[in-house]
Enzyme design. Structure first.
Site, PDB file in Angstrom:
ATOM      1  N   HIS A  38     -66.679 -10.535  97.696  1.00  0.00           N
ATOM      2  CA  HIS A  38     -66.402 -11.924  97.047  1.00  0.00           C
ATOM      3  C   HIS A  38     -64.961 -11.547  96.449  1.00  0.00           C
ATOM      4  O   HIS A  38     -63.955 -12.303  97.192  1.00  0.00           O
ATOM      5  CB  HIS A  38     -67.293 -12.738  96.175  1.00  0.00           C
ATOM      6  CG  HIS A  38     -67.638 -13.969  96.011  1.00  0.00           C
ATOM      7  ND1 HIS A  38     -67.787 -14.596  95.011  1.00  0.00           N
ATOM      8  CD2 HIS A  38     -66.852 -15.466  96.682  1.00  0.00           C
ATOM      9  CE1 HIS A  38     -67.476 -15.942  94.772  1.00  0.00           C
ATOM     10  NE2 HIS A  38     -67.017 -16.250  96.205  1.00  0.00           N
TER      11      HIS A  38
ATOM     12  N   GLU B 156     -74.814  -6.268  94.277  1.00  0.00           N
ATOM     13  CA  GLU B 156     -73.584  -5.200  93.792  1.00  0.00           C
ATOM     14  C   GLU B 156     -71.812  -5.438  94.394  1.00  0.00           C
ATOM     15  O   GLU B 156     -70.892  -6.265  94.404  1.00  0.00           O
ATOM     16  CB  GLU B 156     -74.096  -4.664  92.962  1.00  0.00           C
ATOM     17  CG  GLU B 156     -74.642  -4.660  91.374  1.00  0.00           C
ATOM     18  CD  GLU B 156     -74.543  -6.106  90.609  1.00  0.00           C
ATOM     19  OE1 GLU B 156     -73.664  -6.809  90.531  1.00  0.00           O
ATOM     20  OE2 GLU B 156     -76.090  -6.257  90.666  1.00  0.00           O
TER      21      GLU B 156
ATOM     22  N   HIS C 192     -70.807  -8.978  95.249  1.00  0.00           N
ATOM     23  CA  HIS C 192     -70.101  -9.467  94.505  1.00  0.00           C
ATOM     24  C   HIS C 192     -68.727  -8.955  94.376  1.00  0.00           C
ATOM     25  O   HIS C 192     -67.612  -9.413  95.320  1.00  0.00           O
ATOM     26  CB  HIS C 192     -70.865  -9.495  93.196  1.00  0.00           C
ATOM     27  CG  HIS C 192     -71.538  -9.635  92.442  1.00  0.00           C
ATOM     28  ND1 HIS C 192     -70.998 -11.433  92.180  1.00  0.00           N
ATOM     29  CD2 HIS C 192     -73.273  -9.643  92.148  1.00  0.00           C
ATOM     30  CE1 HIS C 192     -73.059 -12.077  91.400  1.00  0.00           C
ATOM     31  NE2 HIS C 192     -73.514 -10.765  91.855  1.00  0.00           N
TER      32      HIS C 192
HETATM   33 ZN   LIG Z   1     -75.124 -11.223  90.571  1.00  0.00          ZN
END
Ligand SMILES: [Zn+2]
Length: 707
Positions: A501, A495, A498
C-alpha cells in the site's frame, strides 16, 4: 513564490545533525550509520519550530489564498519534522532504549500542542475556507485530489472546534484533558486489576493438562510475587488461553469467573465509574462539535460515514454468527468425555463458556491433526519471503526485489531491499522504493507485527517510498535456518500487504500517500494480501522442505484449508459482541449514559440482548469493564473496523476469483484503482471503481462459514 525545496534547517539545529539536511542515501533512506539517539530530540524540536514558521508564513501571506500558496505550501511544510519524527517513531517500538522512551515522554505534549496550533489556526482556516467557497461557487476549478484535500482539511478544522466560541473552546480543551486522563486511569486500573484477578493454584493436580513450559511460567509468576504455588495470569481478553489445556473443570471455572469479573469487583481497581464518566464526556465532546454522539463523531471521519451503516453491517452479521456458534456448541456437546455440567448454565446450550476451548481443542485434535513441529521444516523464512511473498508481488504487480546489504538499517537484523517496477526478464526495471524487513524478535522490540513508513511517496515532493515491516519471529541459533509456523507466514503476507500500500502509492500530496486512509480501511489491503499464502501456485512454490526439497504433503494443505473455518462461529460472535458493546456505549447522548455504577453490567446485558448476541457460552471478547481498546485509548467507537475491512477484503478475494485469480492484469487493476490511490479520494470510491459496485457482505459470510 514558494520554493520547490525546503530552505535550510533552522539556525539552532547543529548542521552536523544527520536530520538537518535530506538524506543523501538512495530514496532518502535515513542514514542510520550516523544517526544516534541524541540526534532525534533536537531535530524534532527544530522541525516543530521550522514547521510553525512555515505555517505562519502561509497564514500571514498578504496575497489572497490560492491552491499554490496555501494547500501546496502546507503540503510542502514540515519536512524536517517529518523525516526526524518518522525515523524516531519507527525506531521507538522496534528498537527502544530508556533514552528513546524519555524523549517520548517529553515530546508527547509538544506534539499534541503542535497539532492543535495548526488545526486551531483561524487564519489558516479562513484561507482554506475561501478556497472551499470559491470551488463551491464554481469560481475555482479544483482537480479531484485537491478537492478531496480541501474537504478533508475542512473536516479536520471542524473537528478541532475552530468554529466554536472562545468559551466553548475552553470547554473543549478541558474535556480533552479530562478524557485523556480518564483513559490513562482506566488503563492503570485495568493493569492493577489484572494482577489482582490472577488465579493462584496451590495444588499441582489442578493444573493437569498444562504444558511444562506454561507450568514453569506460572511457577515463576507466583515466585515473583512472593507466593507459593502457580499463578495463572490474565491476558486482556475474556477468553484465557490456558482454558484450552486445563483438564480440571473447577480450575477452568475459577479462571473464567476471575476473567469476567475484572473491573467490576468494587474497590480501587473497579473501572465502572471511570467508564461511565468517559462515555458521558465523550458524548458531550461530540455534541459540542455538532455530532449526535461520540460514535457519530468517530465514524464521520471513517469510510463507514454514519453509525447507521455500522449498525446495519453489525446487525446483519450478528444473527448469522450466533447461529453458527450455536451449531458449534451442539457439536462440542457431543465430544466424547466432554465435561457434563449437572446444571446447564442458562442460555448456554449445554456448553459453559469456561469449557468451550477445552472441548474445541479436543475436536481440533481429532479432526484436524496438524502438528506445528512437522509443518515448520516446510516453512523456511527465505523461501517464504522470496518464493512466496515477493513472488506473488512479482506475478501480480511486476515487482522485483534486490537485497542491498550496502544500505544501513537501524539495527543489524534489518535487511534492506530495493524494489524494482515492471521488470522484464533480464531487464533491471525502474527503481520504485525501498523495503526494510525487520523480522526478528528482540528485547527492545514491542510485541506484534506492523508496517511503518520512513519516507512517504509524493510526486509533489518527488519522493519515493521507504517502508518497514516489523515482525517478532524467534531468531534461530547462528547458522541455522529460520523455520516458521503457519501464523507467521500469514503475518508476513499481511504486513507486506501494508508495505505494498505504501510502495505502490502514486499520489501528488504527501498527506494522501499510501496508508493515509481511515482506520476502517487501512487493514483492507493487508488482509487481501493474505490470500496469496493460500494460492496453490504460491504455496507450492514456498512450502518446500528446507533440507529435502520435497513439497508439503497435499493432504496437510487440505487439512489446513478445512480447519480455517472451524471455530469461526465462536470467534465472530465474541468479536461482534465486543464491537456492539463499543457502539452501544458510544451511541448514547450525554443524558442517556447511566449514572450509577450498578447500571453498568445491566446496560451491557441489555445491549447484548438487543443485538441478539446474548449467548452465554460465548461472552464478548472484552466486557465493558476491561475493554481497553475503547476506554483505555484509541479505538473508541472504532472496534467495528476490523470486520468492516474484512467485508471489503472478502469481496475483493471474490473479485479476484471471478476474474481469473493471480494474474498480472488483476494485479494491475488492484494496483491502479486501489493501492495507488491511497487517500487521494474517498477510499470507498476506489473500492467501487475496482469492484464495479459497492461492497457486499455475502463473501465474508461465506468465508467465515456463516451462511
Ligand atoms: Zn494490519
Amino acid at each position: 513564490m514558494t520554493s520547490t525545496h525546503e530552505t535550510t534547517a533552522p539556525a539552532d539545529l547543529d548542521p552536523a545533525n544527520p536530520f538537518a539536511a535530506p538524506s543523501a542515501l538512495p530514496y532518502g533512506l535515513p542514514d542510520f550509520s550516523v544517526i544516534r539517539e541524541e540526534h532525534y530530540e533536537p531535530a524534532i524540536l527544530a522541525g516543530m519550530a521550522a514547521h510553525r514558521a512555515e505555517v505562519e508564513a502561509i497564514a500571514t501571506n498578504p496575497e489572497p489564498a490560492t491552491v499554490e500558496n496555501t494547500l501546496v505550501a502546507l503540503e510542502r511544510s514540515g519536512q524536517l519534522l517529518g523525516r526526524a519524527a518518522r525515523a524516531y517513531f519507527n525506531q521507538l517500538p522496534s528498537d527502544s532504549t530508556p533514552g528513546l522512551e524519555d524523549i517520548q515522554e517529553r515530546l508527547a505534549p509538544l506534539f499534541s500542542a503542535h497539532r492543535d496550533a495548526i488545526n486551531m489556526d483561524a487564519r489558516l482556516h479562513e484561507r482554506v475556507r475561501a478556497l472551499a467557497d470559491a470551488a463551491e461557487a464554481g469560481d475555482l476549478d479544483l482537480e479531484p485530489d485537491t478537492a478531496y484535500l480541501v474537504e478533508k482539511l475542512m473536516t479536520q478544522f471542524k473537528r478541532s472546534g475552530i468554529a466554536l466560541s472562545p468559551g466553548d473552546q475552553d470547554t473543549l480543551r478541558e474535556l480533552n484533558a479530562r478524557i485523556t486522563s480518564l483513559e490513562a486511569s482506566f488503563g492503570r486500573k485495568l493493569l492493577a486489576g489484572a494482577n489482582e484477578a490472577s488465579v493462584l493454584v496451590t495444588d499441582e493436580a489442578e493444573l493437569a493438562g498444562l504444558s511444562a513450559d506454561a507450568k514453569a511460567g506460572a511457577r515463576a509468576a507466583a515466585a515473583a510475587r512472593g507466593q507459593d504455588g502457580w499463578l495463572l495470569e490474565m491476558q486482556l481478553f475474556t477468553h484465557q488461553n490456558v482454558l484450552a489445556s486445563l483438564q480440571d473443570a473447577a480450575t477452568r471455572e475459577r479462571v473464567q469467573s476471575a476473567s469476567m469479573a475484572r473491573g467490576a469487583t468494587g474497590g480501587e481497581n473497579d473501572t465502572r465509574e471511570v467508564l461511565l464518566e468517559l462515555a458521558r464526556l465523550r458524548a458531550h465532546h461530540a455534541q459540542l462539535l455538532g455530532y449526535e454522539h461520540h460514535a457519530a463523531y468517530t465514524v464521520a471521519d471513517a469510510t463507514a460515514g454514519t453509525t447507521a451503516a455500522v449498525n446495519e453491517m453489525l446487525g446483519r452479521l450478528a444473527p448469522a454468527a450466533v447461529a453458527n456458534a450455536r451449531r458449534e456448541a451442539a457439536d462440542l456437546a457431543t465430544v466424547s468425555g466432554a465435561p457434563r455440567r449437572p446444571e446447564p448454565v442458562e442460555g448456554s446450550d449445554g456448553v459453559a463458556a469456561a469449557d468451550w476451548s477445552f472441548l474445541n481443542e479436543a475436536v481440533r485434535k481429532e479432526r484436524f491433526n496438524l502438528d506445528d513441529a512437522a509443518l515448520r521444516p516446510y516453512l523456511e523464512l527465505e523461501r517464504v519471503l522470496h518464493d512466496g511473498v515477493f513472488k506473488a508481488a512479482g506475478l501480480l504487480f511486476g515487482l522485483s526485489f534486490v537485497e542491498r546489504p550496502d544500505l544501513p538499517g537501524y539495527h543489524p537484523d534489518v535487511r534492506v531491499f530495493e524494489v524494482f517496477d515492471a521488470v522484464e526478464p533480464g531487464e533491471p526495471g525502474t527503481g520504485l522504493g525501498l523495503f526494510l524487513a525487520d523480522l526478528y524478535t528482540r528485547e527492545s522490540k514491542r510485541g506484534g507485527a506492523w508496517m511503518d513508513s520512513l519516507v512517504v511517496q509524493s510526486t509533489l515532493l518527488g519522493e519515493q517510498p521507504v517502508v518497514v515491516n516489523n515482525l517478532n519471529i524467534v531468531k534461530p541459533p547462528a547458522g541455522e535456518p529460520t523455520l516458521l509456523v503457519w501464523d507467521e507466514v500469514t503475518t508476513l503476507f499481511h504486513e507486506f500487504g501494508h508495505a505494498l500500500h505504501g510502495l505502490l502509492s502514486d499520489v501528488r500530496y504527501p498527506s494522501q500517500s499510501g496508508t493515509s486512509v481511515p482506520r476502517d480501511f487501512v487493514e483492507y489491503p493487508s488482509q487481501v494480501n493474505e490470500m496469496w499464502s493460500w494460492e496453490p501456485q504460491i504455496l507450492k512454490s514456498f512450502a518446500v522442505h528446507h533440507v529435502t526439497g520435497e513439497p508439503m504433503p497435499a493432504e496437510w494443505v487440505d487439512t489446513m484449508l478445512a480447519s480455517r473455518i472451524w471455530g469461526e462461529g465462536f470467534s465472530t460472535t465474541e468479536y461482534l459482541a465486543a464491537a456492539l458493546l463499543d457502539q452501544a456505549w458510544h451511541q448514547l447522548t450525554p443524558d442517556q449514559v447511566p449514572t450509577s455504577v450498578e447500571d453498568v453490567l445491566p446496560f451491557e446485558a441489555a445491549a447484548l440482548a438487543a443485538a441478539g448476541v446474548d449467548f452465554a457460552s460465548v461472552p464478548p471478547r472484552y466486557r465493558s469493564t476491561y475493554f481497553n481498546h475503547i476506554f483505555g485509548g484509541g479505538y473508541s467507537a472504532g472496534y467495528y473496523s476490523y470486520i468492516w475491512s474484512e467485508v471489503l477484503d472478502a469481496d475483493t478475494v471474490q473479485w479476484y476469483a471471478e476474474n481469473g485469480g493471480l494474474t498480472r492484469e488483476n494485479g494491475e487493476a488492484f494496483r491502479r484503482k486501489l493501492l495507488a490511490r491511497g487517500g487521494s479520494q474517498d477510499p470507498l470510491v476506489s473500492f467501487a471503481d475496482l469492484r464495479g459496485r459497492a461492497a457486499e457482505i455475502t463473501p465474508l459470510l461465506e468465508r467465515r462459514g456463516l451462511v
